[in-house]
Scaffold this motif. Structure first.
Motif, PDB file in Angstrom:
ATOM      1  N   ASN A 206       5.290  -5.396  13.156  1.00 36.59           N
ATOM      2  CA  ASN A 206       3.871  -5.459  13.500  1.00 36.59           C
ATOM      3  C   ASN A 206       2.967  -5.239  12.287  1.00 36.59           C
ATOM      4  OD1 ASN A 206       4.547  -2.705  13.301  1.00 36.59           O
ATOM      5  ND2 ASN A 206       2.773  -2.112  14.527  1.00 36.59           N
ATOM      6  N   SER A 207       3.549  -5.288  11.085  1.00 33.04           N
ATOM      7  CA  SER A 207       2.771  -5.063   9.876  1.00 33.04           C
ATOM      8  C   SER A 207       3.075  -6.130   8.824  1.00 33.04           C
ATOM      9  CB  SER A 207       3.073  -3.664   9.300  1.00 33.04           C
ATOM     10  OG  SER A 207       2.399  -3.470   8.079  1.00 33.04           O
ATOM     11  N   PRO A 208       2.337  -7.238   8.811  1.00 28.44           N
ATOM     12  CA  PRO A 208       2.554  -8.271   7.787  1.00 28.44           C
ATOM     13  C   PRO A 208       2.460  -7.722   6.373  1.00 28.44           C
ATOM     14  CG  PRO A 208       1.072  -9.065   9.512  1.00 28.44           C
ATOM     15  CD  PRO A 208       1.267  -7.599   9.760  1.00 28.44           C
ATOM     16  N   THR A 209       1.581  -6.734   6.178  1.00 24.32           N
ATOM     17  CA  THR A 209       1.426  -6.134   4.852  1.00 24.32           C
ATOM     18  C   THR A 209       2.737  -5.510   4.384  1.00 24.32           C
ATOM     19  OG1 THR A 209      -0.920  -5.679   5.180  1.00 24.32           O
ATOM     20  CG2 THR A 209       0.217  -4.343   3.542  1.00 24.32           C
ATOM     21  N   ASP A 210       3.369  -4.714   5.253  1.00 29.40           N
ATOM     22  CA  ASP A 210       4.605  -4.038   4.859  1.00 29.40           C
ATOM     23  C   ASP A 210       5.780  -4.998   4.794  1.00 29.40           C
ATOM     24  OD1 ASP A 210       3.828  -1.203   4.542  1.00 29.40           O
ATOM     25  OD2 ASP A 210       3.216  -1.409   6.617  1.00 29.40           O
ATOM     26  N   LEU A 211       5.784  -6.035   5.635  1.00 32.34           N
ATOM     27  CA  LEU A 211       6.843  -7.040   5.531  1.00 32.34           C
ATOM     28  C   LEU A 211       6.824  -7.701   4.160  1.00 32.34           C
ATOM     29  CD1 LEU A 211       6.790  -8.787   9.031  1.00 32.34           C
ATOM     30  CD2 LEU A 211       8.622  -7.394   8.071  1.00 32.34           C
ATOM     31  N   ALA A 212       5.628  -7.946   3.645  1.00 35.72           N
ATOM     32  CA  ALA A 212       5.512  -8.529   2.308  1.00 35.72           C
ATOM     33  C   ALA A 212       6.014  -7.557   1.250  1.00 35.72           C
ATOM     34  CB  ALA A 212       4.060  -8.923   2.033  1.00 35.72           C
ATOM     35  N   TYR A 213       5.685  -6.274   1.395  1.00 35.93           N
ATOM     36  CA  TYR A 213       6.120  -5.279   0.413  1.00 35.93           C
ATOM     37  C   TYR A 213       7.633  -5.071   0.444  1.00 35.93           C
ATOM     38  CZ  TYR A 213       1.280  -3.930  -0.521  1.00 35.93           C
ATOM     39  OH  TYR A 213      -0.039  -3.927  -0.886  1.00 35.93           O
ATOM     40  N   LEU A 214       8.283  -5.349   1.592  1.00 33.46           N
ATOM     41  CA  LEU A 214       9.738  -5.201   1.677  1.00 33.46           C
ATOM     42  C   LEU A 214      10.467  -6.131   0.713  1.00 33.46           C
ATOM     43  CD1 LEU A 214      10.868  -4.802   5.410  1.00 33.46           C
ATOM     44  CD2 LEU A 214      10.958  -3.119   3.572  1.00 33.46           C
ATOM     45  N   GLU A 215       9.802  -7.195   0.288  1.00 34.77           N
ATOM     46  CA  GLU A 215      10.431  -8.117  -0.651  1.00 34.77           C
ATOM     47  C   GLU A 215      10.514  -7.534  -2.052  1.00 34.77           C
ATOM     48  OE1 GLU A 215      11.948 -10.845   0.448  1.00 34.77           O
ATOM     49  OE2 GLU A 215      11.334 -10.012   2.384  1.00 34.77           O
ATOM     50  N   ASP A 216       9.829  -6.430  -2.285  1.00 33.52           N
ATOM     51  CA  ASP A 216       9.913  -5.740  -3.568  1.00 33.52           C
ATOM     52  C   ASP A 216      11.186  -4.892  -3.548  1.00 33.52           C
ATOM     53  OD1 ASP A 216       9.745  -3.988  -5.722  1.00 33.52           O
ATOM     54  OD2 ASP A 216       7.610  -3.599  -5.477  1.00 33.52           O
ATOM     55  N   PRO A 217      12.188  -5.192  -4.400  1.00 31.06           N
ATOM     56  CA  PRO A 217      13.461  -4.441  -4.367  1.00 31.06           C
ATOM     57  C   PRO A 217      13.266  -2.936  -4.520  1.00 31.06           C
ATOM     58  CG  PRO A 217      13.645  -6.364  -5.782  1.00 31.06           C
ATOM     59  CD  PRO A 217      12.183  -6.230  -5.432  1.00 31.06           C
ATOM     60  N   ARG A 218      12.266  -2.537  -5.282  1.00 32.49           N
ATOM     61  CA  ARG A 218      12.003  -1.108  -5.504  1.00 32.49           C
ATOM     62  C   ARG A 218      11.603  -0.436  -4.196  1.00 32.49           C
ATOM     63  NH1 ARG A 218       7.032   0.924  -6.290  1.00 32.49           N
ATOM     64  NH2 ARG A 218       6.760   2.949  -7.332  1.00 32.49           N
ATOM     65  N   ILE A 219      10.765  -1.108  -3.393  1.00 32.47           N
ATOM     66  CA  ILE A 219      10.314  -0.547  -2.120  1.00 32.47           C
ATOM     67  C   ILE A 219      11.396  -0.666  -1.058  1.00 32.47           C
ATOM     68  CG2 ILE A 219       8.651  -0.837  -0.226  1.00 32.47           C
ATOM     69  CD1 ILE A 219       6.555  -1.565  -2.319  1.00 32.47           C
ATOM     70  N   TYR A 220      12.072  -1.816  -1.015  1.00 33.08           N
ATOM     71  CA  TYR A 220      13.113  -1.992  -0.006  1.00 33.08           C
ATOM     72  C   TYR A 220      14.233  -0.964  -0.165  1.00 33.08           C
ATOM     73  CZ  TYR A 220      17.085  -3.629   2.573  1.00 33.08           C
ATOM     74  OH  TYR A 220      18.173  -3.666   3.423  1.00 33.08           O
TER      75      TYR A 220
END
Length: 579
Positions: free
Chosen positions: A469-483
């Motif tokens: 339910n969070s497009p913003t966080d789904l995009a950030y998940l693509e950052d290996p550091r954040i994932y």
């Protein structure tokens, strides 16, 4: 004319979907929809519900259904794991050991791994005698009354000096009383190669010496302490001492606890990420809780200390999905600026022991910190409340008294007003918010179903589901550091089951306004403009009505805001410790 369903009808529909879930791994969305329909009586009014009119927790019929669903889920999951045709990952050698006949079945990967065909008698299986005897003994234990449910061990092939991780469980078959009885042993062998990079990660993560790292490598490859002592020209007592140091630094009670972490990566990684050869794990660069404090009553508290060992202290009260983990670049900045982060895991999260009495969960959280902190620091400190840990942080800050210098609320929630806040939450958050408050036992079963179903698909799909339910966080998940942090946080969250999630959610949903009002220290709020749980205007409204603490809204920040906007997070923490 649309049929009007009674609350009983909605409950029956929810139970029906729950019974269906073990047999249909893709049915979790149907279960969530049934749960939403059960919790909310009006399709367009997310503040309307009738949950307070019935006692769902003490209904013996409902409890019986939930217990049966969870048994069915466990048995179905064992059956799925126990047959080679149901193993989705071709990189796992899957064995079925029948203790009565001694015959062993194997999947295609096992045929390649063991270099012979199946079925085969266990005495001819390409394992050394010790490994064969161990598996046969476990197979006999699996069918015995009161035998074990699962275990992890090391096995070696006859022609291979390397040890391999084997996850062993009961082999259940639906032919035997709906899967209730075990037929033998189900074994999943992970072809895990402890590469130089993996060992280097362990060395830095656990702060091991070079010598300790070499001993760890030998232990992980199945060598006994006497064998290691002989190879290294050291005494057995020296190797035992180094082994104890490794366990202490890693926060593990025994070497097999280290294997659990490696096995988890091997079994839960997405199938496409495992190759037919040796498994090479790309270990993310982050720090994890690596210390254990033992309370006088014997309970263990897992915690981490990051940054400058002599720096100004910050107590980090973690949220759920990211947990008490930090990327190495953040740790370096803390170290550079003289900041020491102290991050304990709450009861039943990570390696922290569960409370003896679950009804005392909130007070045990505070007690753990009050017992832990005197051995770390008596200096004034900053308390950081992260996400759903906010109510605990408020009680901890009050208990610490004058030692609490100030507080920083990072992506934290506020006491939930059902009519005001629920309509602005996503479906999962709404269901969880009401579930922990009115039907925790039902929600616990749903979470257990979700964990099993989503982990069948891998950790990345599970993380994407949590942030759906969070497009913003789904995009950030693509950052290996954040994932990497989210993956570690998910494992930390679910490692000991759903009960801790339920009790932690209860604390967040309770009316903790009085705990906030008892605070006498300066407070600052840091919140993302795209936070999927609580809108920033709700934070501003609460803060203005309760003392006027400043609120800094981070444009583009979501649930992962302290990672995606770590420069701002670091600046606010640095300002707080300097204050």
């Amino acid at each position: 004319m649309q049929e009007t369903l009674t609350q009983s009808d909605r409950l029956l529909n929810l139970l029906d979907k729950a019974y269906d879930a073990p047999f249909r791994p893709d049915s979790f969305h149907d279960l969530m929809k049934a749960a939403h329909d059960f919790y909310f009586t009006e399709p367009d009014d997310f503040s309307a519900h009738a949950l307070g009119q019935a006692d769902y927790e003490n209904n013996s019929t409902i409890s019986s259904h939930l217990s049966r669903i969870e048994r069915l889920l466990n048995e179905r999951e064992l059956e799925n794991r126990s047959h080679p045709s149901n193993i989705s990952s071709p990189a796992l050698s899957s064995l079925l050991v029948d203790p009565e006949t001694g015959l062993v079945e194997g999947n295609a990967r096992a045929k390649e791994f063991f270099k012979h065909s199946f079925p085969i008698h266990i005495k001819h299986l390409n394992l050394d005698a010790s490994s064969r005897n161990q598996l046969l003994k476990m197979a006999k234990g699996a069918v015995a009354h009161g035998g074990f449910n699962s275990d992890i061990c090391l096995v070696k092939r006859k022609d291979d000096t390397a040890a391999h991780l084997a996850k062993c469980g009961k082999w259940v078959n639906s032919e035997f009383t709906n899967g209730a009885h075990a037929r033998g042993l189900a074994v999943s062998i992970v072809h895990f190669e402890w590469t130089a990079e993996a060992l280097q990660f362990c060395q830095s993560m656990f702060d091991l010496s070079v010598s300790e790292t070499e001993v760890l490598a030998a232990l992980l490859n199945g060598h006994s302490q006497p064998e290691i002592a002989e190879a290294r020209y050291r005494s057995v007592e020296t190797i035992k001492s180094q082994s104890k140091a490794i366990l202490r630094k890693s926060g593990c009670r025994k070497i097999s606890d280290l294997l659990v972490l490696a096995t988890t990566y091997g079994l839960l990684v997405e199938p496409g990420k495992i190759h037919s050869g040796s498994l090479r794990v790309e270990f993310p660069q982050f720090a994890r809780p690596d210390r254990i404090f033992t309370r006088p009553d014997g309970r263990k508290i897992s915690y981490g200390v990051y940054g400058d060992p002599a720096g100004r202290p910050v107590l980090f009260v973690h949220g759920l999905v990211q947990g008490p983990f930090f990327p190495t670049d953040m740790i370096e900045r803390f170290k550079r600026d003289g900041i020491r982060i102290i991050a304990p895991s709450r009861p039943s999260f990570g390696q922290t022991s569960a409370p003896e009495n679950w009804n005392e969960f909130d007070s045990v959280v505070v007690d753990d910190v009050m017992l832990l902190m005197p051995g770390i620091t008596s200096e004034p400190l900053t308390v950081v409340a992260h996400q759903g840990g906010v109510s605990h942080a408020c009680r901890i800050a009050h208990a610490l008294g004058k030692q609490t210098r100030n507080m920083v609320m990072v992506s934290a929630g506020v006491p939930i007003d059902e009519k005001k806040h629920l309509p602005h939450m996503g479906v999962q958050t709404r269901v969880a918010a009401l579930g922990v408050k009115y039907t925790p036992r039902i929600l616990e079963t749903m979470i257990n179903i979700g964990i099993v179903n989503w982990l069948r698909k891998g950790l990345k799909p599970y993380a994407e589901h949590l942030f759906s339910n969070s497009p913003t966080d789904l995009a950030y998940l693509e950052d290996p550091r954040i994932y990497a942090i989210c993956e570690a946080g998910i494992l930390h969250m679910i490692d000991q089951g759903a009960k801790a999630i339920i009790h932690d959610g209860k604390a967040a949903m309770a009316d903790w306004e009085k705990d906030y009002l008892r605070l006498k220290c300066p407070i600052k709020w840091l919140h993302g403009s795209e936070d999927p749980i609580i809108r920033p205007d709700f934070i501003e409204e609460f803060a203005a009505a309760h003392g006027g603490a400043p609120v800094e809204v981070i444009e583009g920040g979501g649930n992962t805001m302290h990672l995606s906007h770590s420069d701002i997070f670091h600046r606010v923490i640095a300002e707080a410790v300097a204050g």
